[in-house]
Motif scaffolding. Structure first.
Motif, short mmCIF file in Angstrom:
data_model
loop_
_atom_site.label_atom_id
_atom_site.label_comp_id
_atom_site.label_asym_id
_atom_site.label_seq_id
_atom_site.Cartn_x
_atom_site.Cartn_y
_atom_site.Cartn_z
N GLU A 33 -9.78 -4.96 -76.62
CA GLU A 33 -8.93 -4.25 -75.74
C GLU A 33 -9.08 -2.88 -76.14
OE1 GLU A 33 -4.51 -4.49 -77.40
OE2 GLU A 33 -5.09 -6.16 -76.07
N ALA A 38 -4.75 -1.45 -71.90
CA ALA A 38 -4.96 -1.15 -70.58
C ALA A 38 -6.25 -1.41 -70.07
CB ALA A 38 -5.05 0.57 -70.47
N ASP A 53 -10.44 -6.78 -67.26
CA ASP A 53 -9.28 -6.54 -66.61
C ASP A 53 -8.65 -5.09 -66.97
OD1 ASP A 53 -6.80 -7.06 -65.28
OD2 ASP A 53 -5.63 -6.81 -67.05
N ASP A 55 -5.92 -1.93 -66.17
CA ASP A 55 -4.87 -1.62 -65.62
C ASP A 55 -4.85 -0.33 -64.58
OD1 ASP A 55 -2.25 0.23 -65.47
OD2 ASP A 55 -1.58 -1.53 -66.68
N SER A 57 -3.33 1.87 -63.92
CA SER A 57 -2.89 3.20 -64.30
C SER A 57 -4.01 3.97 -64.99
CB SER A 57 -1.69 3.14 -65.05
OG SER A 57 -2.03 2.43 -66.55
#
Length: 107
Positions: A33, A38, A53, A55, A57
């Motif tokens: 990550e 995020a 994945d 996010d 934002s």
């Protein structure tokens, strides 16, 4: 002749154990990550991406480079975890087989 038979038996056991470890590594999943979570990447122990994945934002059309950097960082972290796990398993295997520490075994 007894020593040769014992060596052959040990070699066969080693091959079986290595094959089992290779299968475990193929099925193993590691997660990397970045950006405080995020961006996450799930990969197999062999380095194949299973899931990414992101996010919403961090999706900014004006800052494409930041997202690229986050992806690279997450991928590299996952790959590093997989490499560390493989080295740990090989060291354990070498110890079980009575091989000297630090011996580089092909995997």
């Amino acid at each position: 002749m007894k020593n040769l038979t014992q060596m052959m038996k040990q070699a066969q056991q080693a091959q079986t154990k290595i094959a089992a470890m290779q299968k475990e590594v193929e099925e193993m999943e590691v997660t990397g990550e970045s950006g405080g979570g995020a961006v996450t990447v799930v990969m197999t122990g062999k380095g194949l991406a299973r899931k990414i994945d992101i996010d919403p934002s961090v999706i900014d059309p004006e800052d494409k480079e930041m997202l690229e950097d986050l992806l690279v960082a997450a991928i590299n972290q996952a790959r590093g975890k997989a490499e560390t796990e493989m080295q740990s398993r090989m060291a354990e295997f070498a110890k079980e087989m009575g091989l000297p520490p630090g011996m580089n075994l092909p995997f």
